[in-house]
Design a protein around this motif. Structure first.
Motif, mmCIF file in Angstrom:
data_model
loop_
_atom_site.group_PDB
_atom_site.id
_atom_site.type_symbol
_atom_site.label_atom_id
_atom_site.label_comp_id
_atom_site.label_asym_id
_atom_site.label_seq_id
_atom_site.Cartn_x
_atom_site.Cartn_y
_atom_site.Cartn_z
ATOM 1 N N LEU A 83 0.299 -0.994 0.117
ATOM 2 C CA LEU A 83 -0.304 0.191 -0.223
ATOM 3 C C LEU A 83 0.813 1.379 0.149
ATOM 4 O O LEU A 83 0.503 2.237 -0.728
ATOM 5 C CB LEU A 83 -0.404 0.345 1.636
ATOM 6 C CG LEU A 83 -2.231 -0.774 1.185
ATOM 7 C CD1 LEU A 83 -2.713 -1.240 2.413
ATOM 8 C CD2 LEU A 83 -3.716 -0.238 -0.051
ATOM 9 N N SER A 84 1.855 0.921 0.595
ATOM 10 C CA SER A 84 3.323 2.347 0.636
ATOM 11 C C SER A 84 3.336 2.901 -1.131
ATOM 12 O O SER A 84 3.814 3.889 -0.886
ATOM 13 C CB SER A 84 3.925 2.235 1.441
ATOM 14 O OG SER A 84 5.202 0.743 1.234
ATOM 15 N N GLU A 85 3.030 2.276 -1.979
ATOM 16 C CA GLU A 85 3.146 1.852 -3.143
ATOM 17 C C GLU A 85 2.821 3.382 -3.776
ATOM 18 O O GLU A 85 3.027 4.076 -4.482
ATOM 19 C CB GLU A 85 3.797 1.363 -3.950
ATOM 20 C CG GLU A 85 4.722 0.034 -3.663
ATOM 21 C CD GLU A 85 4.242 -1.173 -5.006
ATOM 22 O OE1 GLU A 85 4.416 -0.950 -5.679
ATOM 23 O OE2 GLU A 85 4.411 -2.094 -4.086
ATOM 24 N N LEU A 86 1.260 3.183 -2.815
ATOM 25 C CA LEU A 86 0.199 4.919 -2.993
ATOM 26 C C LEU A 86 1.175 5.994 -3.554
ATOM 27 O O LEU A 86 0.771 7.394 -4.154
ATOM 28 C CB LEU A 86 -0.766 4.226 -2.524
ATOM 29 C CG LEU A 86 -2.022 3.824 -2.665
ATOM 30 C CD1 LEU A 86 -2.870 3.038 -1.732
ATOM 31 C CD2 LEU A 86 -2.047 3.227 -4.190
ATOM 32 N N GLY A 87 2.275 5.575 -2.055
ATOM 33 C CA GLY A 87 2.943 7.557 -1.906
ATOM 34 C C GLY A 87 3.728 7.351 -2.510
ATOM 35 O O GLY A 87 5.138 8.384 -1.933
ATOM 36 N N ALA A 88 5.063 6.726 -3.553
ATOM 37 C CA ALA A 88 6.004 6.537 -4.189
ATOM 38 C C ALA A 88 5.866 8.071 -5.052
ATOM 39 O O ALA A 88 5.021 7.924 -5.735
ATOM 40 C CB ALA A 88 5.898 5.611 -4.800
ATOM 41 N N ARG A 89 6.562 8.706 -5.290
ATOM 42 C CA ARG A 89 7.657 10.137 -5.914
ATOM 43 C C ARG A 89 6.212 9.784 -7.947
ATOM 44 O O ARG A 89 5.886 11.040 -8.125
ATOM 45 C CB ARG A 89 7.740 10.099 -5.934
ATOM 46 C CG ARG A 89 8.636 10.655 -4.920
ATOM 47 C CD ARG A 89 9.933 11.115 -4.600
ATOM 48 N NE ARG A 89 10.763 11.088 -3.487
ATOM 49 C CZ ARG A 89 10.122 12.268 -2.483
ATOM 50 N NH1 ARG A 89 9.867 13.597 -2.985
ATOM 51 N NH2 ARG A 89 11.119 12.191 -0.971
ATOM 52 N N LEU A 133 0.742 12.359 -3.649
ATOM 53 C CA LEU A 133 0.130 13.518 -2.522
ATOM 54 C C LEU A 133 -0.385 12.968 -1.668
ATOM 55 O O LEU A 133 -1.123 13.587 -0.829
ATOM 56 C CB LEU A 133 -0.135 14.730 -3.672
ATOM 57 C CG LEU A 133 0.217 15.836 -3.076
ATOM 58 C CD1 LEU A 133 0.467 16.325 -1.937
ATOM 59 C CD2 LEU A 133 -0.672 17.147 -4.163
ATOM 60 N N TYR A 134 -2.007 12.528 -2.538
ATOM 61 C CA TYR A 134 -2.528 12.192 -1.149
ATOM 62 C C TYR A 134 -2.431 10.633 -0.045
ATOM 63 O O TYR A 134 -3.195 11.737 0.519
ATOM 64 C CB TYR A 134 -3.590 11.001 -1.743
ATOM 65 C CG TYR A 134 -4.900 12.685 -3.423
ATOM 66 C CD1 TYR A 134 -5.225 14.034 -3.307
ATOM 67 C CD2 TYR A 134 -4.311 12.529 -4.431
ATOM 68 C CE1 TYR A 134 -5.909 14.593 -4.209
ATOM 69 C CE2 TYR A 134 -4.742 13.345 -5.956
ATOM 70 C CZ TYR A 134 -5.497 14.323 -5.185
ATOM 71 O OH TYR A 134 -6.278 14.942 -6.468
ATOM 72 N N ALA A 135 -1.767 10.155 -0.635
ATOM 73 C CA ALA A 135 -1.206 9.286 0.868
ATOM 74 C C ALA A 135 -0.149 9.329 1.222
ATOM 75 O O ALA A 135 -0.504 9.030 2.551
ATOM 76 C CB ALA A 135 -0.635 8.365 -1.059
ATOM 77 N N ARG A 136 0.595 10.537 0.839
ATOM 78 C CA ARG A 136 1.780 11.349 2.162
ATOM 79 C C ARG A 136 0.219 12.263 3.179
ATOM 80 O O ARG A 136 0.567 12.151 3.844
ATOM 81 C CB ARG A 136 2.767 11.441 1.279
ATOM 82 C CG ARG A 136 3.514 10.494 0.498
ATOM 83 C CD ARG A 136 4.090 11.972 -0.188
ATOM 84 N NE ARG A 136 5.159 13.214 0.157
ATOM 85 C CZ ARG A 136 6.049 13.204 -0.689
ATOM 86 N NH1 ARG A 136 5.872 13.473 -2.232
ATOM 87 N NH2 ARG A 136 6.931 14.157 0.118
ATOM 88 N N PHE A 171 6.911 10.781 9.984
ATOM 89 C CA PHE A 171 8.204 10.424 9.053
ATOM 90 C C PHE A 171 7.966 9.950 7.452
ATOM 91 O O PHE A 171 8.526 10.141 6.771
ATOM 92 C CB PHE A 171 8.963 9.350 10.476
ATOM 93 C CG PHE A 171 9.425 10.209 11.204
ATOM 94 C CD1 PHE A 171 9.896 11.724 11.110
ATOM 95 C CD2 PHE A 171 10.102 10.164 11.966
ATOM 96 C CE1 PHE A 171 9.646 12.183 11.981
ATOM 97 C CE2 PHE A 171 9.803 10.566 13.238
ATOM 98 C CZ PHE A 171 10.399 11.595 13.325
ATOM 99 N N ASP A 172 7.105 8.757 7.550
ATOM 100 C CA ASP A 172 6.591 7.690 6.054
ATOM 101 C C ASP A 172 6.016 9.359 4.749
ATOM 102 O O ASP A 172 6.396 8.233 4.187
ATOM 103 C CB ASP A 172 5.156 6.872 6.325
ATOM 104 C CG ASP A 172 6.296 5.465 6.120
ATOM 105 O OD1 ASP A 172 7.327 5.086 6.272
ATOM 106 O OD2 ASP A 172 5.229 4.489 6.706
ATOM 107 N N SER A 173 5.248 10.146 5.718
ATOM 108 C CA SER A 173 5.048 10.725 4.673
ATOM 109 C C SER A 173 6.358 11.824 4.273
ATOM 110 O O SER A 173 5.873 12.296 3.208
ATOM 111 C CB SER A 173 3.932 11.757 5.209
ATOM 112 O OG SER A 173 4.350 12.641 5.842
#
Length: 224
Positions: free
Chosen positions: A40-46, A52-55, A98-100
């Motif tokens: 799911l963290s791949e939703l926040g990949a650059r 932007l939404y995931a972060r 920090f993940d964001s």
């Protein structure tokens, strides 16, 4: 604890549970990732349109959890179980916050070049930082689950909400530990990281539900 702080805390935790539930973002975006072969963290990949939404969701979740801990801290008194729950919530909140700020550069499940760079150890500092912050959040969620069960036990297992929280917290501790062991094994052995997509999504959903119900379930503990 006065009625107003309790209601405020309950609403803050409920909001944190909704915002942490990145499955909602995944569904709203039309499932851009494979639910079986991605994190799911791949939703926040650059390189993802959802970055932007995931972060922002992770950032807001972390802030809400830390504010909740500060507001609830006076209620801990001499209850070490409650103190442990608040500290572990802070750890989980910090890891998520920090993940964001440390997203992956690319999503390996949708990019062959990204997978190749990851396999060759060319992903750089971004991936290392993300792994560290995600591990911190994971450990915090496991500890939250354990301490929530201990708090419920101290209060005598009374009330339907308390039993719901105990079940959810226990499930969070088990699934998050299982998830950590699976990914940790791959990292330690130097194998290609096998994304346990379904397991992670189930575990995240359980965390969201725990965050949303922990205050109603533990009201007695916070009111003593």
């Amino acid at each position: 604890m006065a009625a107003l702080p309790y209601r405020l805390l309950r609403n803050l935790m409920l909001a944190a549970g909704v915002l942490y539930c990145s499955l909602l973002l995944e569904a709203a975006a039309g499932f851009p990732l494979s639910v079986q072969d991605s994190f799911l963290s791949e939703l926040g990949a650059r390189d993802q349109s959802t970055s932007l939404y995931a972060r922002a969701m992770d950032l807001a979740t972390g802030v809400l959890l830390l504010v909740s801990v500060v507001l609830a801290w006076p209620a801990r008194r001499a209850q070490w179980e409650l103190s442990g729950l608040l500290v572990s919530t802070a750890v989980f909140g910090l890891g998520t916050l920090f993940d964001s700020f440390s997203p992956m550069d690319c999503a390996p499940s949708v990019s062959a070049a990204c997978r190749a760079a990851e396999a060759n150890g060319q992903t750089g500092v971004a991936l290392v930082l993300h792994e560290v912050t995600s591990t911190l959040a994971g450990l915090g969620s496991i500890a939250m689950g354990v301490f929530a069960v201990l708090v419920v036990r101290r209060c005598g297992w009374g009330g339907a909400w308390s039993k719901v929280v105990a079940v959810l917290a226990g499930a969070v501790a088990v699934t998050q530990t299982w998830l950590g062991l699976r990914t940790g094994r791959d990292v330690l052995l130097g194998d290609e990281l096998d994304a346990p997509g379904i397991l992670q999504r189930v575990s995240v959903l359980l965390v969201c539900l725990m965050l949303g119900t922990v205050l109603p379930g533990l009201r007695q503990a916070f009111s003593r």
